[in-house]
Design an enzyme around this catalytic site. Structure first.
Site, PDB file in Angstrom:
ATOM      1  N   ARG A 112       0.821  -1.208   0.000  1.00 18.56           N
ATOM      2  CA  ARG A 112       0.000   0.000   0.000  1.00 18.56           C
ATOM      3  C   ARG A 112       0.855   1.258   0.000  1.00 18.56           C
ATOM      4  O   ARG A 112       0.412   2.310   0.443  1.00 18.56           O
ATOM      5  CB  ARG A 112      -0.921  -0.006   1.210  1.00 18.56           C
ATOM      6  N   ARG A 194       5.626   9.623   3.594  1.00 16.75           N
ATOM      7  CA  ARG A 194       6.818   9.266   4.363  1.00 16.75           C
ATOM      8  C   ARG A 194       8.060   9.834   3.677  1.00 16.75           C
ATOM      9  O   ARG A 194       8.128   9.909   2.446  1.00 16.75           O
ATOM     10  CB  ARG A 194       6.976   7.758   4.433  1.00 16.75           C
ATOM     11  N   ARG A 201      14.998  -2.490   3.037  1.00 17.28           N
ATOM     12  CA  ARG A 201      14.787  -3.291   4.247  1.00 17.28           C
ATOM     13  C   ARG A 201      15.615  -4.565   4.202  1.00 17.28           C
ATOM     14  O   ARG A 201      16.079  -4.966   3.122  1.00 17.28           O
ATOM     15  CB  ARG A 201      13.297  -3.670   4.350  1.00 17.28           C
ATOM     16  N   ASP A 270      10.942  -7.688   7.204  1.00 16.88           N
ATOM     17  CA  ASP A 270      10.579  -6.728   6.167  1.00 16.88           C
ATOM     18  C   ASP A 270      10.289  -5.350   6.757  1.00 16.88           C
ATOM     19  O   ASP A 270      10.059  -4.398   6.009  1.00 16.88           O
ATOM     20  CB  ASP A 270       9.375  -7.216   5.360  1.00 16.88           C
ATOM     21  N   ASP A 280       7.903   1.776   9.425  1.00 17.99           N
ATOM     22  CA  ASP A 280       6.635   1.034   9.441  1.00 17.99           C
ATOM     23  C   ASP A 280       5.921   1.129  10.790  1.00 17.99           C
ATOM     24  O   ASP A 280       5.870   0.176  11.557  1.00 17.99           O
ATOM     25  CB  ASP A 280       6.855  -0.431   9.048  1.00 17.99           C
TER      26      ASP A 280
END
Length: 518
Positions: A112, A194, A201, A270, A280
């Site tokens: 997303r 962001r 990652r 991840d 995240d």
């Protein structure tokens, strides 16, 4: 990549923004090629509105003051403007894999999130990413959307962590919409922009390792080295040196988290940054009453990511990263011994996590207790404090903040911290030993208090504060979001006008839960 300079309808300020973005040949990640991502426009967001904006992040990017008031700002940062971009300049969703809750999950990716490209300002480059911008080829069964609730939490926590001095991605803005999104209930959609030097990652490396794509694995490692760790090229094994950098930065990050009582909630591979950033923000939380086994994620039924296990999990995740790098490690060795030497070297570097984490955390805890010089028994003193805090569920933030008010001469300043403990006798026993330890220090109480208040925040993003701001935002009142963000930008200051934001949580706060749907 860059925002297309031909996008119609943008004002002069946004046109300037387009022109300052790095053009596609210089966008470092997009330059890696289609093996690493898929380009596509963002899904349309109906009737978007601005729900939060960080002037500090905008300044970091070199954006003009007042850019958020431009009519085209919302259209750009909710992703709607990308519908008109040419195919070669479309945003991109990155592919990666990973271990989720300790289990290999296979291919994942930006389900997303869409990368917009890079901005360069002040000698630094920053990638911009839209979280909640719609379905991608990596969404699996998801709808590709974020909700207003979680987007506001990410925005606020990004601000909080940055101003606490903890490495983190930043958030430029939150764009909301009345467009419905189903989670446990029907909520409304949002997109958070962001900002990070990189979104690579551990899972990116795992992905290409698991698919036996050594060429792509090397390309990715070269990208990270060239962009962030060019000194690794001087090492006998540049890729081993890269692993060492990840070990160091991850260990440092764990010290930062543990020292402020921050729980991430989903420390999957991840969700681990190759640069040692906090990324995240899904289910997360700053502890109120201290519980060493605190689980901030309602979905974490086994407690894998409990507070006390975070350093251990980070270490485990680094082993997964090391495995992902194995095919390109040890190239300086003879072929006959290369494999064994690569494993041996990786294991040696991984042990550096413990060598770095433990003494760094001990030093941080001494600073939090106002101890300038290490003494034998300091670790015991710290551990005993945590034991008493745990037994009494004493408030994490207030305990350390109020310790600065204690005197090394008498118990006259004990009350603010002592009152946080139901078992007064247990606290008094510890306090007497603490006072004895302080008597060995040369600083007076005033100087020590100043130093302690520089490392022990008064204000953190408590769940109930975020919830209050979210509830008002749902009514289109964003004043509390911005007020809370302003408080969190000065976490170590007294801010007497905001004293209520530093108090104990209300009783209803104990019923708040966050989960992976957050």
């Amino acid at each position: 990549m860059s925002f297309s300079p031909s996008i119609a309808g943008l004002s002069a300020a946004l046109t300037d923004l387009s022109n300052t973005l790095v053009t596609p040949p210089h966008d470092a990640f997009a330059r890696l090629g289609g093996t690493f991502f898929t380009r596509l426009p963002a899904a349309p967001l109906s009737e978007p509105y601005l729900a939060g904006f960080s002037a500090g992040t905008a300044a970091l990017l070199g954006l003009p003051q007042g850019i958020e008031n431009d009519p085209g700002f919302i259209d750009l940062f909710c992703g709607n403007a990308t519908r008109d971009w040419p195919a070669e300049a479309l945003p991109y969703a990155s592919v990666y894999s990973g271990h989720q809750f300790g289990v290999w999950a296979g291919q994942l990716g930006d389900g997303r999130a869409l990368g917009l490209g890079e901005l360069e300002h002040g000698g630094q480059r920053f990638e911009l990413q839209l979280k909640g911008a719609g379905r991608t080829p990596y969404s699996r069964m998801g709808d590709g959307r974020a909700v207003l609730r979680s987007s506001i939490r990410e925005y606020l926590c990004s601000e909080a962590m940055h101003h606490l001095g903890i490495p983190t991605t930043r958030a430029l803005c939150v764009i909301g919409s009345d467009q419905p999104v189903r989670r446990e209930t029907i909520e409304t959609a949002a997109v958070v922009t962001r900002v990070s030097p990189s979104f690579v990652r551990f899972g990116h490396f795992e992905h290409f390792y698991s698919n036996d794509r050594v060429d792509a694995l090397r390309t990715l490692a070269d990208h990270v080295i060239e962009r962030f760790y060019p000194h690794c090229r001087e090492a006998d094994d540049p890729y081993l040196a890269l692993l060492d950098e990840a070990v160091r930065s991850t260990a440092d990050l764990m010290v930062d988290w543990q020292a402020v009582g921050f729980c991430h909630g989903v420390m999957n591979t991840d969700n681990m940054s190759i640069l040692g950033l906090t990324i995240d923000y899904g289910p997360f939380g700053f502890m109120d009453g201290f519980d060493a086994g605190h689980i901030c994620n309602h979905s974490d039924t086994q407690g894998r990511y409990a507070y006390q296990r975070q350093p251990q999990i980070a270490y485990w995740n680094l082993f997964c990263l090391a495995q992902g790098l194995l095919p390109i490690l040890g190239e300086q060795h003879e072929e006959s011994v290369r494999g064994d030497k690569a494993v041996e070297d990786a294991q040696r570097v991984l042990l550096g996590f413990k060598d770095r984490f433990a003494p760094a955390l001990e030093a941080r805890m001494r600073a939090k207790l106002g101890l300038e010089h290490a003494r034998e028994g300091d670790d015991t003193l710290v551990n005993r404090l945590f034991e008493v805090m745990h037994a009494n569920r004493a408030d994490f933030t207030l305990t350390f903040r109020n310790l600065a008010r204690m005197s090394k001469h008498d118990a006259s300043g004990d009350a603010p911290v002592r009152d946080l403990f139901l078992d007064r006798a247990a606290f008094d026993a510890w306090a007497n030993d603490y006072r004895a330890r302080l008597s060995e220090e040369t600083r007076d109480d005033a100087a020590r208090a100043i130093a302690m208040n520089r490392v022990n925040p008064k204000f953190v993003l408590r769940n109930h504060l975020a919830e209050t701001a979210i509830q008002r935002a749902k009514e289109k009142d964003f004043s509390e979001v911005e007020r809370l963000a302003a408080v969190l930008r000065h976490p170590f200051d007294e801010q007497p006008e905001y004293e209520a934001y530093a108090g104990l949580p209300p009783d209803w706060a104990s019923s708040l839960e966050v989960s992976c749907s957050s």
